[in-house]
Design a protein around this motif. Structure first.
Motif, PDB file in Angstrom:
ATOM      1  N   PHE A 186       1.088  -1.670  -0.105  1.00 35.74           N
ATOM      2  CA  PHE A 186      -0.202  -0.371  -0.137  1.00 35.74           C
ATOM      3  C   PHE A 186       0.662   1.084  -0.251  1.00 35.74           C
ATOM      4  CE2 PHE A 186      -3.393  -2.530   1.574  1.00 35.74           C
ATOM      5  CZ  PHE A 186      -3.845  -3.012   1.196  1.00 35.74           C
ATOM      6  N   ILE A 187       2.057   1.187   0.948  1.00 30.19           N
ATOM      7  CA  ILE A 187       2.995   2.265   1.097  1.00 30.19           C
ATOM      8  C   ILE A 187       3.544   3.199  -0.465  1.00 30.19           C
ATOM      9  CG2 ILE A 187       5.229   3.130   2.104  1.00 30.19           C
ATOM     10  CD1 ILE A 187       3.980   2.275   4.704  1.00 30.19           C
ATOM     11  N   LEU A 188       4.047   1.769  -1.487  1.00 24.65           N
ATOM     12  CA  LEU A 188       4.644   2.008  -2.248  1.00 24.65           C
ATOM     13  C   LEU A 188       4.080   2.529  -3.419  1.00 24.65           C
ATOM     14  CD1 LEU A 188       7.791  -0.714  -2.005  1.00 24.65           C
ATOM     15  CD2 LEU A 188       7.518   1.896  -1.576  1.00 24.65           C
ATOM     16  N   GLU A 189       2.612   1.952  -3.093  1.00 27.75           N
ATOM     17  CA  GLU A 189       1.755   2.499  -4.168  1.00 27.75           C
ATOM     18  C   GLU A 189       1.275   2.779  -4.464  1.00 27.75           C
ATOM     19  OE1 GLU A 189       1.770  -2.715  -7.119  1.00 27.75           O
ATOM     20  OE2 GLU A 189      -0.256  -1.720  -5.700  1.00 27.75           O
ATOM     21  N   GLY A 190       0.702   3.998  -2.871  1.00 30.31           N
ATOM     22  CA  GLY A 190       0.198   5.033  -2.913  1.00 30.31           C
ATOM     23  C   GLY A 190       1.371   6.399  -3.247  1.00 30.31           C
ATOM     24  N   VAL A 191       2.252   6.401  -3.449  1.00 31.65           N
ATOM     25  CA  VAL A 191       3.228   7.371  -3.782  1.00 31.65           C
ATOM     26  C   VAL A 191       3.230   7.883  -4.273  1.00 31.65           C
ATOM     27  CG1 VAL A 191       5.516   8.226  -3.041  1.00 31.65           C
ATOM     28  CG2 VAL A 191       4.680   7.189  -1.638  1.00 31.65           C
ATOM     29  N   PRO A 192       3.238   7.190  -5.568  1.00 31.96           N
ATOM     30  CA  PRO A 192       3.373   7.481  -6.955  1.00 31.96           C
ATOM     31  C   PRO A 192       1.660   8.325  -7.966  1.00 31.96           C
ATOM     32  CG  PRO A 192       4.019   5.567  -7.258  1.00 31.96           C
ATOM     33  CD  PRO A 192       3.589   5.835  -5.649  1.00 31.96           C
ATOM     34  N   SER A 193       0.744   8.312  -6.717  1.00 30.34           N
ATOM     35  CA  SER A 193      -0.517   9.345  -6.943  1.00 30.34           C
ATOM     36  C   SER A 193      -0.630  10.664  -6.422  1.00 30.34           C
ATOM     37  CB  SER A 193      -1.670   8.574  -6.057  1.00 30.34           C
ATOM     38  OG  SER A 193      -1.835   7.341  -6.653  1.00 30.34           O
ATOM     39  N   ILE A 194       0.271  10.296  -5.112  1.00 27.97           N
ATOM     40  CA  ILE A 194       0.605  12.316  -5.265  1.00 27.97           C
ATOM     41  C   ILE A 194       1.292  12.233  -5.818  1.00 27.97           C
ATOM     42  CG2 ILE A 194       1.620  13.252  -2.719  1.00 27.97           C
ATOM     43  CD1 ILE A 194       0.406  10.797  -1.118  1.00 27.97           C
ATOM     44  N   ALA A 195       2.689  11.975  -6.400  1.00 28.77           N
ATOM     45  CA  ALA A 195       2.957  13.116  -7.472  1.00 28.77           C
ATOM     46  C   ALA A 195       2.674  13.115  -8.802  1.00 28.77           C
ATOM     47  CB  ALA A 195       4.920  11.650  -7.789  1.00 28.77           C
ATOM     48  N   LEU A 196       1.805  12.395  -9.219  1.00 31.72           N
ATOM     49  CA  LEU A 196       0.897  12.572  -9.917  1.00 31.72           C
ATOM     50  C   LEU A 196      -0.219  13.641 -10.244  1.00 31.72           C
ATOM     51  CD1 LEU A 196       0.040   8.937 -11.367  1.00 31.72           C
ATOM     52  CD2 LEU A 196       2.063  10.915 -12.776  1.00 31.72           C
ATOM     53  N   GLY A 197      -0.653  14.001  -8.852  1.00 42.95           N
ATOM     54  CA  GLY A 197      -1.422  14.958  -8.117  1.00 42.95           C
ATOM     55  C   GLY A 197      -1.299  16.393  -8.418  1.00 42.95           C
ATOM     56  N   VAL A 198      -0.087  16.135  -8.073  1.00 41.69           N
ATOM     57  CA  VAL A 198       1.149  16.821  -8.534  1.00 41.69           C
ATOM     58  C   VAL A 198       1.471  17.468 -10.403  1.00 41.69           C
ATOM     59  CG1 VAL A 198       3.105  19.065  -7.896  1.00 41.69           C
ATOM     60  CG2 VAL A 198       1.952  16.944  -5.798  1.00 41.69           C
ATOM     61  N   MET A 199       1.360  16.808 -10.574  1.00 41.07           N
ATOM     62  CA  MET A 199       2.403  17.192 -11.487  1.00 41.07           C
ATOM     63  C   MET A 199       1.318  17.680 -12.374  1.00 41.07           C
ATOM     64  SD  MET A 199       4.055  14.711 -14.415  1.00 41.07           S
ATOM     65  CE  MET A 199       4.615  15.717 -16.058  1.00 41.07           C
ATOM     66  N   ALA A 200       0.031  17.062 -11.778  1.00 39.81           N
ATOM     67  CA  ALA A 200      -1.433  17.052 -12.782  1.00 39.81           C
ATOM     68  C   ALA A 200      -1.394  18.673 -13.721  1.00 39.81           C
ATOM     69  CB  ALA A 200      -2.321  16.427 -12.600  1.00 39.81           C
ATOM     70  N   TRP A 201      -1.577  19.857 -12.280  1.00 41.65           N
ATOM     71  CA  TRP A 201      -2.516  21.024 -11.981  1.00 41.65           C
ATOM     72  C   TRP A 201      -1.339  21.354 -12.980  1.00 41.65           C
ATOM     73  CZ3 TRP A 201      -4.708  22.136  -8.297  1.00 41.65           C
ATOM     74  CH2 TRP A 201      -5.544  24.041  -7.387  1.00 41.65           C
ATOM     75  N   TRP A 202       0.252  21.162 -13.302  1.00 39.31           N
ATOM     76  CA  TRP A 202       0.674  22.330 -15.024  1.00 39.31           C
ATOM     77  C   TRP A 202       0.916  21.722 -15.830  1.00 39.31           C
ATOM     78  CZ3 TRP A 202       5.273  20.524 -17.056  1.00 39.31           C
ATOM     79  CH2 TRP A 202       5.834  19.354 -16.085  1.00 39.31           C
ATOM     80  N   TRP A 203       1.298  20.445 -15.828  1.00 37.93           N
ATOM     81  CA  TRP A 203       0.788  19.552 -16.818  1.00 37.93           C
ATOM     82  C   TRP A 203      -0.641  19.907 -18.303  1.00 37.93           C
ATOM     83  CZ3 TRP A 203       4.856  17.815 -20.022  1.00 37.93           C
ATOM     84  CH2 TRP A 203       4.368  16.506 -21.403  1.00 37.93           C
ATOM     85  N   LEU A 204      -1.849  19.544 -17.405  1.00 37.17           N
ATOM     86  CA  LEU A 204      -3.042  19.503 -18.318  1.00 37.17           C
ATOM     87  C   LEU A 204      -3.764  20.750 -18.430  1.00 37.17           C
ATOM     88  CD1 LEU A 204      -4.786  16.332 -15.719  1.00 37.17           C
ATOM     89  CD2 LEU A 204      -3.441  16.502 -18.684  1.00 37.17           C
ATOM     90  N   ALA A 205      -4.009  20.940 -19.899  1.00 32.19           N
ATOM     91  CA  ALA A 205      -4.758  22.255 -19.642  1.00 32.19           C
ATOM     92  C   ALA A 205      -6.122  22.362 -19.386  1.00 32.19           C
ATOM     93  CB  ALA A 205      -4.604  23.320 -21.691  1.00 32.19           C
ATOM     94  N   GLU A 206      -7.468  23.143 -19.196  1.00 34.35           N
ATOM     95  CA  GLU A 206      -8.858  23.009 -19.012  1.00 34.35           C
ATOM     96  C   GLU A 206      -9.165  23.224 -20.748  1.00 34.35           C
ATOM     97  OE1 GLU A 206     -11.917  22.861 -16.636  1.00 34.35           O
ATOM     98  OE2 GLU A 206      -9.573  22.417 -15.907  1.00 34.35           O
ATOM     99  N   ARG A 207      -9.178  23.903 -21.961  1.00 28.91           N
ATOM    100  CA  ARG A 207      -9.578  23.649 -23.174  1.00 28.91           C
ATOM    101  C   ARG A 207      -8.909  23.859 -23.849  1.00 28.91           C
ATOM    102  NH1 ARG A 207     -15.481  22.982 -23.308  1.00 28.91           N
ATOM    103  NH2 ARG A 207     -16.097  23.357 -20.521  1.00 28.91           N
ATOM    104  N   PRO A 208      -8.637  23.889 -24.639  1.00 28.25           N
ATOM    105  CA  PRO A 208      -8.137  24.175 -26.431  1.00 28.25           C
ATOM    106  C   PRO A 208      -7.501  25.042 -25.784  1.00 28.25           C
ATOM    107  CG  PRO A 208      -9.857  22.188 -27.248  1.00 28.25           C
ATOM    108  CD  PRO A 208     -10.213  23.124 -25.751  1.00 28.25           C
ATOM    109  N   THR A 209      -8.339  26.531 -25.709  1.00 33.10           N
ATOM    110  CA  THR A 209      -8.150  27.858 -25.933  1.00 33.10           C
ATOM    111  C   THR A 209      -6.951  28.217 -25.236  1.00 33.10           C
ATOM    112  OG1 THR A 209      -9.718  28.367 -24.563  1.00 33.10           O
ATOM    113  CG2 THR A 209     -10.003  28.290 -27.096  1.00 33.10           C
TER     114      THR A 209
END
Length: 446
Positions: A186-209
């Motif tokens: 549970f520990i080793l497989e939970g940590v990557p989700s936290i890291a991806l959550g941080v990355m999603a904040w700047w990697w994704l764009a809300e809409r094409p514009t």
């Protein structure tokens, strides 16, 4: 604003391929990690039942608590989308379920385990509906089968990775330390989700514009193309209560309920079925599970691609459901052969992931934009109850009979009734709402 027709099929395909590589690849990875965190309980079960003094029925309830939390918090989570947007909502949810997965390792009683599973479900509740809604901002209907399949088959990749990884962690960790192997899992497989959550904040764009990696003309083209593919039957502007009064929502919700019920059989009980068929070690079970996942990923994607090319949904979904029903009927006949059981599970897994991938292209025939956000929230909330009932009913029937046979029969019946419901609510000619002249001859994205 550029017209859709101003882009050649080749240029259109190149634009959408770039969008897919940027967004769908990342979301694919996020959902792989999400599904690993969701079903790692099925591998941890091989060790923690004795540690926490749980019966098979209690395990079924623990597995089902995730879906109870999921059901309870889908609509609030989708309400959050209206406040902070899909990008930020997905980021917050990923971090939250990662933290809860890590905390699950420190549950010391049966009731603590139930609570943490509930919180994991609550944390991830709106993630899949957010992604489904998000993809409708970026891809027209004619491409959504491929995109949804890439997203929805990510759990099969999670199986390919998560099975052997879980088996390795269970065997490698927990010896000579204060934590057991299942806790390290549970520990080793939970940590990557936290890291991806941080990355999603700047990697994704809300809409094409909002995407800096698209030029202004490309962004406007995508939004125009998506809008042109909506179709005349799709409801776009409606309040939550207006959508909630539409009977089609509940028909689609039951279809998802039936698919979710059967999907949970594969996600929660495959390791148990393989062990009953004669496999001994966690690593061996994990390797067989990865083969099943590989087969379902390839099969579901190819069938979804064919569905896009034919612009037909209903019969492709029914074909997937039929494969799953046949699997549930025939599995008990080969209960003591690991190879035969794995082969049959491959067929059923292809079927259920095909049905799941293509199902989410059908509600958007009837609902789009704001109405789609409300409709998807209601469907996901009600439909995910299927995961809770599947886990609890399957656990109870298995405890009563000592075998999964009767539970598989119940799942087959539920799925058949789901296909009947789909026929009743799906428009007879969804093709009218998918293709447009500008897309004629457009190359595939594969």
């Amino acid at each position: 604003m550029p017209e859709v027709a101003s882009y050649t099929p080749k240029r259109t395909a190149l634009i959408y391929r770039r969008v897919a590589w940027r967004l769908v690849t990342f979301l694919f990875i996020c959902y792989v990690v999400n599904f690993v965190d969701r079903v790692n309980i099925s591998f941890a079960k091989l060790q923690f039942l004795q540690h926490l003094h749980l019966s098979e029925a209690a395990y079924g309830l623990a597995a089902g608590m995730l879906f109870l939390g999921y059901t309870t918090f889908v609509i609030p989570g989708m309400k959050l989308v209206g406040v902070i947007g899909t990008r930020r909502t997905m980021s917050v949810l990923m971090g939250a379920w990662g933290i809860c997965t890590v905390l699950l390792a420190f549950a010391t009683t049966q009731h603590e385990f139930y609570v943490m599973r509930f919180l994991i479900g609550a944390s991830e509740a709106a993630f899949a509906p957010c992604v489904i809604l998000y993809l409708t901002y970026w891809f027209p209907h004619r491409l959504r089968g491929q995109m949804m399949s890439l997203f929805e088959i990510s759990p099969t990749v999670a199986g390919m990775i998560g099975g052997p990884l879980a088996g390795w962690i269970l065997q490698r960790f927990g010896h000579g330390t204060t934590l057991e192997g299942w806790q390290w899992l549970f520990i080793l497989e939970g940590v990557p989700s936290i890291a991806l959550g941080v990355m999603a904040w700047w990697w994704l764009a809300e809409r094409p514009t909002h995407a800096r990696w698209l030029n202004a003309d490309e962004a406007r083209f995508i939004e125009a193309d998506v809008q042109a593919s909506v179709g005349t039957l799709a409801r776009q502007r409606a309040s939550f209560m207006e959508v909630a009064r539409d009977p089609r929502v509940y028909g689609f919700a039951y279809v998802y309920f039936a698919i979710f019920w059967c999907l949970n059989i594969f996600g929660t009980w495959t390791p148990t079925l393989l062990r009953s068929a004669g496999l001994a070690t966690p690593l061996e079970i994990g390797l067989y599970s990865s083969v099943i996942s590989l087969a379902s990923a390839v099969g579901a994607y190819l069938i979804s691609l064919h569905s896009d090319r034919r612009l037909e949904r209903f019969w492709h979904i029914v074909a997937g459901a039929c494969l799953t029903v046949v699997t549930f009927v025939t599995l008990p006949m080969f209960a003591h052969s690991a190879l035969a059981s794995a082969a049959i599970l491959c067929v059923g897994s292809v079927g259920i992931f095909t049905a799941l991938s293509l199902f989410w292209t059908t509600p958007t025939i009837c609902f789009a934009d704001h109405a789609a956000r409300h409709a998807i929230a209601i469907m996901a909330s009600l439909g995910s109850i299927g995961g809770f009932f599947s886990a609890t009913v399957t656990g109870w029937l298995t405890t009563q009979s000592g075998k999964l046979d009767s539970a598989l029969g119940v799942a087959a019946i539920v799925l058949v009734t789901g296909m009947i419901a789909l026929r009743l609510v799906l428009p007879n000619t969804p093709q009218e709402h998918a293709p447009h002249a500008s897309a004629a001859g457009e190359p595939s994205l594969d």
